[in-house]
Design a protein around this motif. Structure first.
Motif, PDB file in Angstrom:
ATOM      1  N   THR A 229      27.558   6.093  27.533  1.00 53.05           N
ATOM      2  CA  THR A 229      28.564   5.584  26.614  1.00 53.05           C
ATOM      3  C   THR A 229      29.115   4.270  27.148  1.00 53.05           C
ATOM      4  O   THR A 229      29.344   4.124  28.336  1.00 53.05           O
TER       5      THR A 229
ATOM      6  N   ARG B 202      19.916   0.662  19.565  1.00 54.07           N
ATOM      7  CA  ARG B 202      20.333   1.098  18.222  1.00 54.07           C
ATOM      8  C   ARG B 202      20.029   0.018  17.212  1.00 54.07           C
ATOM      9  O   ARG B 202      20.096  -1.172  17.512  1.00 54.07           O
TER      10      ARG B 202
ATOM     11  N   ARG C 272      28.552   2.248  15.300  1.00 55.05           N
ATOM     12  CA  ARG C 272      27.108   2.500  15.351  1.00 55.05           C
ATOM     13  C   ARG C 272      26.732   3.379  16.535  1.00 55.05           C
ATOM     14  O   ARG C 272      25.896   4.264  16.434  1.00 55.05           O
TER      15      ARG C 272
ATOM     16  N   ALA D 215      28.573   5.568  17.972  1.00 56.21           N
ATOM     17  CA  ALA D 215      29.128   6.918  17.820  1.00 56.21           C
ATOM     18  C   ALA D 215      28.313   7.762  16.841  1.00 56.21           C
ATOM     19  O   ALA D 215      28.431   8.983  16.826  1.00 56.21           O
ATOM     20  N   GLU D 216      27.479   7.102  16.029  1.00 56.23           N
ATOM     21  CA  GLU D 216      26.678   7.829  15.035  1.00 56.23           C
ATOM     22  C   GLU D 216      25.546   8.584  15.730  1.00 56.23           C
ATOM     23  O   GLU D 216      24.989   8.083  16.708  1.00 56.23           O
ATOM     24  N   PRO D 217      25.203   9.752  15.201  1.00 59.33           N
ATOM     25  CA  PRO D 217      24.060  10.466  15.780  1.00 59.33           C
ATOM     26  C   PRO D 217      22.778   9.688  15.532  1.00 59.33           C
ATOM     27  O   PRO D 217      22.663   8.972  14.545  1.00 59.33           O
ATOM     28  N   ARG D 218      21.851   9.830  16.426  1.00 60.03           N
ATOM     29  CA  ARG D 218      20.573   9.106  16.289  1.00 60.03           C
ATOM     30  C   ARG D 218      19.739   9.692  15.184  1.00 60.03           C
ATOM     31  O   ARG D 218      19.704  10.787  14.874  1.00 60.03           O
TER      32      ARG D 218
END
Length: 86
Positions: A3, A58, A81, A83-86
């Motif tokens: 992170t 990402r 972006r 924080a969004e799941p892959r």
């Protein structure tokens, strides 16, 4: 991928932008408008987006970058972006 803090994202963005437009990272701040203050065009935004994608692993849409009116808003976008799941 670890992170990244907001400060790390801010530094990454300022470094990438400064490399693309030929300025120093210290000249850029949260209220900087790439279009209004530096005349950044769509090709430069695509290059910035590409470099950010490589650094962050990402997908970054150019339309997202153009919607961000300031560097601070772009950092907000990057935080979202990441924080969004892959």
């Amino acid at each position: 991928m670890p992170t990244r803090t907001r400060e790390q994202l801010d530094l990454l963005l300022r470094t990438v932008v400064s490399d693309v437009i030929g300025t120093e990272p210290q000249e850029l701040h949260g209220a900087t408008s790439l279009v209004d203050d530096f005349g950044v065009d769509s090709l430069e935004l695509m290059e910035i987006g590409s470099r950010l994608e490589s650094a962050l692993g990402r997908r970054i849409q150019v339309t997202d970058l153009t919607a961000a009116e300031t560097l601070g808003e772009a950092v907000d976008l990057l935080e979202t972006r990441l924080a969004e799941p892959r």
